[in-house]
Design a protein around this motif. Sequence first.
Motif: not given
Length: 391
Positions: A171, A150, A163, A159-160
């Motif tokens: 994530s 993450h 998630l 951005y993961p």
Amino acid sequence: MAFTTSLQSRLMSSFLGERVIQSAMNPLQPLHRSGCPSPKDVSKQVPRALSNLADILFNKRNQGSLQTDKRKRLQKGKVSPRRPVPSHVPKPPYVDSRQLPGISSGPEVHDAKGIECMRAAGKLAAEVLSFAGTLVKPGITTDEIDQAVHQMIIDNGAYPSPLGYGGFPKSVCTSVNECICHGIPDSRPLEDGDIINIDVTVYLNVSFLVHSKYMFSQIHSYYFWKVLSTDFFQSSLRSTFIIQGYHGDTSATFFCGNVDEDAKKLVEVTHDCLQKAISICRPGVEYSRIGKTIHDHAAKFKLGVVRQFVGHGIGRVFHSDPVILHYRNNERGRMLLGQTFTIEPMLTMGSINPVLWSDDWTAVTEDGSLSAQFEHTLLITENGAEIMTQC
């Protein structure tokens, strides 16, 4: 990340929602949902329809060599709270929606700008996965791996992707031993002899202005500055661009400590299946050849190929057409120049039937046998396939 096929030719993903696909091939048993991931629960699934002698033998392969009696079944740990993402990191549209996104119809075919953005997303995903693999050792928890993944993703302005997708709380996916896919990171420490699949997807997005004398970027990401330095963007200095977010998706199975020879062979063959499937990809090739290539190689080693989870198109959206089946099939469709999609075979040492835990994500083999997976995001080029998710 994979999505799921089920009975009556319905395609459902824990990350995708549902859609109907046209298929006359091998009806599939729907996932059985287990309220508690204990040994007594994993045998409740009704056997799938069997059509010939090969199918009759399929779910009994390697039972003599299974070592589940020596290895404890996977148990749930404690899941920590969802980790925050800084407000300046661009998020995919589904994050702020309570609805599970459906699969996007139509393939992801990219122009030159899109290809460069896919390369940047794929490169970052590969770097994150490589880093995550170095963390695998006895005693570390999968939650600690998630925390490190993450942080690396958001540090790079990305951005993961998992998630918040349909409520997924973490994530990264961490699938240990008999977990086929979509394992949720938790407090369980890895043990000597475990195998673990780590599935990383990143969403890389930057909005910027390009002028003749300066460039402004909201995200200071090494990977995006590599994109901005390419000839394509340098030749467009007088234009204004809004670069959309692009997803890069990859996974690998890692050894934790001293792993037995059967587990090593499973992981090796799964990796080889992916590489062999990639080698046949090029414009005009039927998607069905991917499944045949994987299935044929796995069968040589008496390993099963999971059918409910499949590869997918990827790019500006997380999941799109085409559906990539990893087993022998007669699905129609051919690969297109400039197209991106994933191949992500999941092989097992025993039953290919998955059981879904009560968290609605974690899918494990019904008999507790080991499962392994590898995945890459590919770009179809004039000469074959470019692996976009490698360091």
